[in-house]
Design a protein around this motif. Sequence first.
Motif, PDB file in Angstrom:
ATOM      1  N   LYS A   1       0.842  -1.178   0.000  1.00 44.88           N
ATOM      2  CA  LYS A   1       0.000   0.000   0.000  1.00 44.88           C
ATOM      3  C   LYS A   1       0.883   1.236   0.000  1.00 44.88           C
ATOM      4  O   LYS A   1       2.024   1.221   0.421  1.00 44.88           O
ATOM      5  CB  LYS A   1      -0.919   0.005   1.212  1.00 44.88           C
ATOM      6  CG  LYS A   1      -0.217  -0.065   2.560  1.00 44.88           C
ATOM      7  CD  LYS A   1      -1.232  -0.014   3.663  1.00 44.88           C
ATOM      8  CE  LYS A   1      -0.606  -0.262   5.027  1.00 44.88           C
ATOM      9  NZ  LYS A   1      -0.401  -1.640   5.316  1.00 44.88           N
ATOM     10  N   LYS A   2       0.326   2.308  -0.490  1.00 46.28           N
ATOM     11  CA  LYS A   2       1.089   3.536  -0.634  1.00 46.28           C
ATOM     12  C   LYS A   2       1.268   4.167   0.731  1.00 46.28           C
ATOM     13  O   LYS A   2       0.321   4.590   1.370  1.00 46.28           O
ATOM     14  CB  LYS A   2       0.341   4.488  -1.569  1.00 46.28           C
ATOM     15  CG  LYS A   2       1.092   5.758  -1.924  1.00 46.28           C
ATOM     16  CD  LYS A   2       0.250   6.566  -2.886  1.00 46.28           C
ATOM     17  CE  LYS A   2       0.932   7.862  -3.285  1.00 46.28           C
ATOM     18  NZ  LYS A   2       0.069   8.665  -4.154  1.00 46.28           N
ATOM     19  N   ILE A   3       2.496   4.241   1.218  1.00 45.79           N
ATOM     20  CA  ILE A   3       2.785   4.813   2.524  1.00 45.79           C
ATOM     21  C   ILE A   3       3.791   5.942   2.337  1.00 45.79           C
ATOM     22  O   ILE A   3       4.846   5.760   1.752  1.00 45.79           O
ATOM     23  CB  ILE A   3       3.359   3.776   3.491  1.00 45.79           C
ATOM     24  CG1 ILE A   3       2.376   2.611   3.642  1.00 45.79           C
ATOM     25  CG2 ILE A   3       3.646   4.403   4.841  1.00 45.79           C
ATOM     26  CD1 ILE A   3       2.867   1.536   4.561  1.00 45.79           C
ATOM     27  N   LEU A   4       3.469   7.112   2.846  1.00 46.14           N
ATOM     28  CA  LEU A   4       4.355   8.256   2.757  1.00 46.14           C
ATOM     29  C   LEU A   4       4.919   8.499   4.145  1.00 46.14           C
ATOM     30  O   LEU A   4       4.215   8.938   5.036  1.00 46.14           O
ATOM     31  CB  LEU A   4       3.583   9.492   2.269  1.00 46.14           C
ATOM     32  CG  LEU A   4       2.746   9.263   0.996  1.00 46.14           C
ATOM     33  CD1 LEU A   4       1.907  10.497   0.728  1.00 46.14           C
ATOM     34  CD2 LEU A   4       3.641   8.950  -0.176  1.00 46.14           C
TER      35      LEU A   4
ATOM     36  N   GLY B   1       3.597   8.670   9.698  1.00 48.73           N
ATOM     37  CA  GLY B   1       3.509   8.518   8.254  1.00 48.73           C
ATOM     38  C   GLY B   1       2.079   8.742   7.794  1.00 48.73           C
ATOM     39  O   GLY B   1       1.126   8.507   8.543  1.00 48.73           O
ATOM     40  N   ILE B   2       1.929   9.232   6.570  1.00 48.36           N
ATOM     41  CA  ILE B   2       0.615   9.373   5.961  1.00 48.36           C
ATOM     42  C   ILE B   2       0.354   8.124   5.122  1.00 48.36           C
ATOM     43  O   ILE B   2       1.179   7.748   4.290  1.00 48.36           O
ATOM     44  CB  ILE B   2       0.531  10.632   5.083  1.00 48.36           C
ATOM     45  CG1 ILE B   2       0.671  11.886   5.957  1.00 48.36           C
ATOM     46  CG2 ILE B   2      -0.781  10.673   4.304  1.00 48.36           C
ATOM     47  CD1 ILE B   2      -0.437  12.057   6.991  1.00 48.36           C
ATOM     48  N   LEU B   3      -0.776   7.493   5.333  1.00 52.76           N
ATOM     49  CA  LEU B   3      -1.180   6.309   4.579  1.00 52.76           C
ATOM     50  C   LEU B   3      -2.263   6.725   3.598  1.00 52.76           C
ATOM     51  O   LEU B   3      -3.333   7.180   3.996  1.00 52.76           O
ATOM     52  CB  LEU B   3      -1.696   5.211   5.509  1.00 52.76           C
ATOM     53  CG  LEU B   3      -0.630   4.359   6.220  1.00 52.76           C
ATOM     54  CD1 LEU B   3       0.186   5.194   7.184  1.00 52.76           C
ATOM     55  CD2 LEU B   3      -1.278   3.212   6.965  1.00 52.76           C
ATOM     56  N   ASP B   4      -1.951   6.590   2.332  1.00 47.91           N
ATOM     57  CA  ASP B   4      -2.831   7.054   1.276  1.00 47.91           C
ATOM     58  C   ASP B   4      -3.454   5.836   0.600  1.00 47.91           C
ATOM     59  O   ASP B   4      -2.788   5.125  -0.148  1.00 47.91           O
ATOM     60  CB  ASP B   4      -2.016   7.881   0.280  1.00 47.91           C
ATOM     61  CG  ASP B   4      -2.882   8.542  -0.777  1.00 47.91           C
ATOM     62  OD1 ASP B   4      -2.346   9.393  -1.499  1.00 47.91           O
ATOM     63  OD2 ASP B   4      -4.066   8.205  -0.900  1.00 47.91           O
ATOM     64  N   TYR B   5      -4.723   5.597   0.872  1.00 52.21           N
ATOM     65  CA  TYR B   5      -5.415   4.428   0.325  1.00 52.21           C
ATOM     66  C   TYR B   5      -6.216   4.773  -0.936  1.00 52.21           C
ATOM     67  O   TYR B   5      -6.937   3.935  -1.459  1.00 52.21           O
ATOM     68  CB  TYR B   5      -6.367   3.843   1.367  1.00 52.21           C
ATOM     69  CG  TYR B   5      -5.690   3.381   2.631  1.00 52.21           C
ATOM     70  CD1 TYR B   5      -4.780   2.334   2.618  1.00 52.21           C
ATOM     71  CD2 TYR B   5      -5.977   3.983   3.853  1.00 52.21           C
ATOM     72  CE1 TYR B   5      -4.169   1.907   3.783  1.00 52.21           C
ATOM     73  CE2 TYR B   5      -5.372   3.560   5.026  1.00 52.21           C
ATOM     74  CZ  TYR B   5      -4.469   2.519   4.982  1.00 52.21           C
ATOM     75  OH  TYR B   5      -3.859   2.094   6.131  1.00 52.21           O
TER      76      TYR B   5
END
Length: 343
Positions: free
Chosen positions: A2-5, A272-276
């Motif tokens: 998953k996209k994790i920033l 961290g920001i988790l972008d779903y």
Amino acid sequence: MKKILLSILICGIMVLGVVGCGKKEQENDKKTTEDYDKELVQCLESQLGGYLVTETDDLIEIPLSEIKSNDKEKISYYKGVYASNHPNNIYVMVYPKNGTYESSVMKDFDKYFYNKFSIYQTYESPLTPTIYIHNQDNDVDFKDIVNKCVVKNSDDGKSFPNNTLDKINNTTKIVIKSNQEELGTISDKDKLTEILNAISSSKQYGDACLLDNYAFEFEMHDNNNKLIDTIYVWGDGNRLIPKDTKGCYYSISNGTDLRKIIEKETKYIFYGILDYRDNDNQKEQLIYKDDKNSYYIKSDDTNEIAIKFMLNNQIMTLKYALENKYISAEKVAKDYPDVLIKK
């Protein structure tokens, strides 16, 4: 995955109708653990279960079909349970085949939890399945669980260089930097001793290293403010190496987490920001407003932007975190201007 920033610069809602599920369906949902360490999995199941139940509870299985309707063949191991008398006490563990965490495979597990709970916890590690858990206090100590379940390296390891220890034992001040930016200074004697003890406990285990880079610089100064040495520290707060030392990093062995010291002694926050989101082309919508500014995200579903606090492994929606003062909107907008838009 998953996209994790990550800010550390390194790198359905479905009613639980499990009681009425037939045995055959549950058996069909269970995946083999033949390509995974069964003993490790059993230990994790036991430890996690202890965070869910009281003396009056049983653990009830959540079939995989409750969470996923497709791509189930890509999952090598799955376990999901909830406490019979406390149905919001849930854990799920999942390990995809070949360790390939595809976004399309994992998103259903993320969605199951972020749609169901304001706050929950997750743990990702190359040593274990991915763990999702929610209980009343969201107080799972993953480090303690992993220490109990993961077999320790039998190699005693190579000690931290004595010549470096001799130098840095004269440290009276540590300046902490990240990406050339000074985060803060530590001069408290007890805190310096704690850091030096952590460094001196470090061991180097062979030449096999992860390829990620360090995230922080600990500049060690003496009482004349002379720079003695610089210790590079990784973003997990556990790995480090002296600046001029070649080879693999060293790992702290006395249990100290340098991240906790960094957060306490500086304004730095490990999150961290988790972008779903499937895409960020949606219409902007307001998610937070203070006396000075309004803040927007591009998403049809505000739940699809979440935040994870690394030290306690807690995840919540960004909207919830801002409204409940877990973090300032100003900081998030500065760190992630493409996610949280300030106007």
